[in-house]
Design a protein around this motif. Sequence first.
Motif, mmCIF file in Angstrom:
data_model
loop_
_atom_site.group_PDB
_atom_site.id
_atom_site.type_symbol
_atom_site.label_atom_id
_atom_site.label_comp_id
_atom_site.label_asym_id
_atom_site.label_seq_id
_atom_site.Cartn_x
_atom_site.Cartn_y
_atom_site.Cartn_z
ATOM 1 N N UNK A 78 0.828 -1.209 0.000
ATOM 2 C CA UNK A 78 0.000 0.000 0.000
ATOM 3 C C UNK A 78 0.864 1.261 0.000
ATOM 4 N N UNK A 79 1.963 1.225 0.726
ATOM 5 C CA UNK A 79 2.856 2.387 0.766
ATOM 6 C C UNK A 79 3.525 2.595 -0.583
ATOM 7 N N UNK A 80 3.902 1.500 -1.257
ATOM 8 C CA UNK A 80 4.483 1.645 -2.597
ATOM 9 C C UNK A 80 3.473 2.273 -3.557
ATOM 10 N N UNK A 81 2.231 1.871 -3.441
ATOM 11 C CA UNK A 81 1.191 2.462 -4.285
ATOM 12 C C UNK A 81 1.073 3.962 -3.988
ATOM 13 N N UNK A 82 1.112 4.308 -2.724
ATOM 14 C CA UNK A 82 1.086 5.723 -2.306
ATOM 15 C C UNK A 82 2.281 6.470 -2.891
ATOM 16 N N UNK A 83 3.466 5.862 -2.819
ATOM 17 C CA UNK A 83 4.676 6.490 -3.354
ATOM 18 C C UNK A 83 4.566 6.695 -4.865
ATOM 19 N N UNK A 84 3.948 5.763 -5.565
ATOM 20 C CA UNK A 84 3.792 5.914 -7.015
ATOM 21 C C UNK A 84 2.966 7.155 -7.354
ATOM 22 N N UNK A 85 1.994 7.472 -6.501
ATOM 23 C CA UNK A 85 1.201 8.689 -6.736
ATOM 24 C C UNK A 85 2.053 9.937 -6.562
ATOM 25 N N UNK A 86 3.148 9.833 -5.831
ATOM 26 C CA UNK A 86 4.055 10.960 -5.621
ATOM 27 C C UNK A 86 5.284 10.876 -6.514
ATOM 28 N N UNK A 87 5.182 10.109 -7.600
ATOM 29 C CA UNK A 87 6.228 10.145 -8.615
ATOM 30 C C UNK A 87 7.209 8.997 -8.644
ATOM 31 N N UNK A 88 7.057 7.986 -7.815
ATOM 32 C CA UNK A 88 7.962 6.838 -7.872
ATOM 33 C C UNK A 88 7.656 6.053 -9.147
ATOM 34 N N UNK A 89 8.628 5.977 -10.040
ATOM 35 C CA UNK A 89 8.441 5.270 -11.306
ATOM 36 C C UNK A 89 8.369 3.768 -11.086
ATOM 37 N N UNK A 90 7.487 3.141 -11.851
ATOM 38 C CA UNK A 90 7.415 1.686 -11.876
ATOM 39 C C UNK A 90 7.008 1.281 -13.282
ATOM 40 N N UNK A 91 7.222 0.023 -13.579
ATOM 41 C CA UNK A 91 6.926 -0.504 -14.899
ATOM 42 C C UNK A 91 6.049 -1.731 -14.735
ATOM 43 N N UNK A 92 4.943 -1.752 -15.450
ATOM 44 C CA UNK A 92 3.980 -2.840 -15.333
ATOM 45 C C UNK A 92 4.125 -3.741 -16.556
ATOM 46 N N UNK A 93 4.237 -5.036 -16.304
ATOM 47 C CA UNK A 93 4.269 -6.016 -17.384
ATOM 48 C C UNK A 93 3.363 -7.167 -16.975
ATOM 49 N N UNK A 94 2.216 -7.234 -17.626
ATOM 50 C CA UNK A 94 1.228 -8.232 -17.218
ATOM 51 C C UNK A 94 0.752 -7.919 -15.816
ATOM 52 N N UNK A 95 0.814 -8.896 -14.946
ATOM 53 C CA UNK A 95 0.425 -8.693 -13.545
ATOM 54 C C UNK A 95 1.566 -8.172 -12.680
ATOM 55 N N UNK A 96 2.749 -8.210 -13.230
ATOM 56 C CA UNK A 96 3.938 -7.850 -12.451
ATOM 57 C C UNK A 96 4.245 -6.370 -12.556
ATOM 58 N N UNK A 97 4.736 -5.819 -11.452
ATOM 59 C CA UNK A 97 5.182 -4.428 -11.411
ATOM 60 C C UNK A 97 6.660 -4.453 -11.043
ATOM 61 N N UNK A 98 7.451 -3.675 -11.778
ATOM 62 C CA UNK A 98 8.896 -3.632 -11.602
ATOM 63 C C UNK A 98 9.350 -2.212 -11.281
ATOM 64 N N UNK A 99 10.399 -2.134 -10.501
ATOM 65 C CA UNK A 99 10.998 -0.854 -10.120
ATOM 66 C C UNK A 99 12.486 -0.927 -10.458
ATOM 67 N N UNK A 100 12.996 0.126 -11.050
ATOM 68 C CA UNK A 100 14.428 0.221 -11.284
ATOM 69 C C UNK A 100 15.064 0.781 -10.018
ATOM 70 N N UNK A 101 16.089 0.112 -9.494
ATOM 71 C CA UNK A 101 16.704 0.528 -8.232
ATOM 72 C C UNK A 101 17.205 1.975 -8.313
#
Length: 110
Positions: free
Chosen positions: A70-93
């Motif tokens: 839930x916190x990662x989802x919150x962070x994404x709303x504040x600009x944390x980039x992620x990449x979605x592929x199918x059901x998976x979500x990926x983050x570049x370190x």
Amino acid sequence: MKHQSANAPNPVTYIALGSDLVNTLILTLTEVNSQLALSRERERQAMQEADANRLLNEAEAMGYLRRDADTLQYYRRFGLNSYKQGRDRWYRKGDIDAWLESGKVNRHLD
């Protein structure tokens, strides 16, 4: 015939080197040392780049940030980039690190 034991020291051989040859050897060793230092720096930079480009899945990102989904989802709303592929979500370190350094969300470690 005289037999030497395996532990007997080897005889030392001395050779005379001209000053030109010694100077050439010193210059060559100095250049090799310089190239070795440059190579080590390039390797360090490549390792940093590889680490920054490493992809983390959702669970790994949660572990790295010490936060829940839930916190990662919150962070994404504040600009944390992620990449979605199918059901998976990926983050570049590197994206996570840059986002943390930007200070968009205050991160307090537990």
